[in-house]
Design a protein around this motif. Sequence first.
Motif, PDB file in Angstrom:
ATOM      1  N   PRO A 162      35.585 109.019 -24.725  1.00  0.00           N
ATOM      2  CA  PRO A 162      34.747 107.968 -25.315  1.00  0.00           C
ATOM      3  C   PRO A 162      34.237 108.284 -26.718  1.00  0.00           C
ATOM      4  O   PRO A 162      34.005 107.370 -27.513  1.00  0.00           O
ATOM      5  N   THR A 163      34.072 109.552 -27.046  1.00  0.00           N
ATOM      6  CA  THR A 163      33.599 109.935 -28.378  1.00  0.00           C
ATOM      7  C   THR A 163      34.709 109.954 -29.416  1.00  0.00           C
ATOM      8  O   THR A 163      34.441 110.114 -30.609  1.00  0.00           O
ATOM      9  N   PRO A 209      35.354 106.732 -19.734  1.00  0.00           N
ATOM     10  CA  PRO A 209      36.459 106.265 -20.580  1.00  0.00           C
ATOM     11  C   PRO A 209      36.793 104.817 -20.264  1.00  0.00           C
ATOM     12  O   PRO A 209      36.602 104.357 -19.133  1.00  0.00           O
ATOM     13  N   LYS A 210      37.303 104.091 -21.270  1.00  0.00           N
ATOM     14  CA  LYS A 210      37.665 102.693 -21.100  1.00  0.00           C
ATOM     15  C   LYS A 210      39.173 102.531 -21.188  1.00  0.00           C
ATOM     16  O   LYS A 210      39.820 103.150 -22.033  1.00  0.00           O
ATOM     17  N   GLU A 211      39.705 101.660 -20.340  1.00  0.00           N
ATOM     18  CA  GLU A 211      41.148 101.499 -20.254  1.00  0.00           C
ATOM     19  C   GLU A 211      41.758 101.028 -21.568  1.00  0.00           C
ATOM     20  O   GLU A 211      42.806 101.529 -21.983  1.00  0.00           O
ATOM     21  N   ASP A 212      41.119 100.064 -22.233  1.00  0.00           N
ATOM     22  CA  ASP A 212      41.704  99.572 -23.476  1.00  0.00           C
ATOM     23  C   ASP A 212      41.714 100.633 -24.564  1.00  0.00           C
ATOM     24  O   ASP A 212      42.621 100.695 -25.405  1.00  0.00           O
ATOM     25  N   HIS A 213      40.722 101.501 -24.543  1.00  0.00           N
ATOM     26  CA  HIS A 213      40.638 102.632 -25.479  1.00  0.00           C
ATOM     27  C   HIS A 213      41.795 103.599 -25.235  1.00  0.00           C
ATOM     28  O   HIS A 213      42.458 104.061 -26.172  1.00  0.00           O
ATOM     29  N   ILE A 214      42.056 103.885 -23.971  1.00  0.00           N
ATOM     30  CA  ILE A 214      43.148 104.784 -23.593  1.00  0.00           C
ATOM     31  C   ILE A 214      44.494 104.197 -24.019  1.00  0.00           C
ATOM     32  O   ILE A 214      45.351 104.905 -24.559  1.00  0.00           O
ATOM     33  N   ILE A 215      44.678 102.900 -23.790  1.00  0.00           N
ATOM     34  CA  ILE A 215      45.940 102.248 -24.138  1.00  0.00           C
ATOM     35  C   ILE A 215      46.176 102.301 -25.654  1.00  0.00           C
ATOM     36  O   ILE A 215      47.285 102.572 -26.117  1.00  0.00           O
ATOM     37  N   GLU A 216      45.121 102.046 -26.432  1.00  0.00           N
ATOM     38  CA  GLU A 216      45.244 102.134 -27.890  1.00  0.00           C
ATOM     39  C   GLU A 216      45.676 103.530 -28.314  1.00  0.00           C
ATOM     40  O   GLU A 216      46.564 103.699 -29.158  1.00  0.00           O
TER      41      GLU A 216
END
Length: 382
Positions: A162-163, A209-216
């Motif tokens: 997340p950071t 953690p966020k899924e869209d962040h991981i995908i990016e």
Amino acid sequence: MAGLYIHIPFCRHKCHYCNFFSVASSKYKDAFFDALHEEIYLQRHYLQNETVRTIYLGGGTPSFVNPAQIRNILETVHKYYPLDPNPEITLEANPEDINPGSLEEFRSIGINRLSIGIQSFFDNDLKYLNRTHSGDAGYLSVVQAKEAGFENISLDLIYGVPTLTNEHWEENLKQAFSLDIPHISAYSLTVEEKTGLDVLIRKKILTPPKEDHIIEHFHILLKKMRDQQYLHYEISNFCRDGWFSKHNSMYWTGEHYLGLGPSAHSYNGTTRQWNVSSILQYVDQINRGDRFYKGEDLTEIQHFNERVMVTLRTMWGCDVNRIREDFGEEMASGLGLRAAEYLKNGLLREKEGIYYLTDEGKLFADQIAADLFLEAEDRSQG
């Protein structure tokens, strides 16, 4: 050919995200190493005299222990197992354990590949993950490893933290590329049950953690790796041509391996077994001559499902022609029927009878593999 995995369960501390069996203590080191040497002897027939071409020292943090203890382990292995003349011997290491002296010692005892747990070059990410080294120390550890003569070096990086902004993720990759190392492993941050990260997120101390962040981050990863001409040869692994991890590739190609130490897993083509996940239980049962592992004989369906799972994760793909040869027309045809939906929606592609995950499909690799598995009742009704 076969491989040995040796689990050294000791760490300086536990990282928030880690769900591997390890202890942040040195209390039982001596008893553990005595038991490990005994297990190396006791399990000498498991691989049926196959030549060992890889040795992987994982953990835990193997670089945390004295190099002399690693040397003694390797000497015991040499005593009881037929070894390839030039085996790949990997040591997992953390930056805080690496210095010119320790690196020289590890090289002198035969370690010829390092897997260094960098995770990030930014201190705020490392703090979130509860790592004890700084970003600068991580970079320096790789420089020192190269200066000590190590060429076969792999770095671990974690994305989806997340950071970690997109810009910083790109900078992490840029820093890794600047070190000119042949292998990079990049893992998505996952929140495993009962880890420190899981507890802190549930207490709302840390952000999940966020899924869209991981995908990016994953799409950035694929683009940057291609730009730098790294081969994406397994979901989480990238290398220069010819610098595959020989040991980990054995898992993905169905070769045989023996796991030594608490929680380690083994596979010899017909059976799978796994050691107890407790140092005290492991030591006690070996010392008393009791069985310290559980195991199972694999069925044809288990072999099939494992073939699908591990091959689909690689750039070599899941070869339906090989499945037809090894398991028969019925199982190959059934696989084709189950794969049809994913071929249609673009998560799988097929070329010359081999299924490959597309870039989008790689985001759902575990689910796709599970949907392609053959269930026992399917086979009985076939």
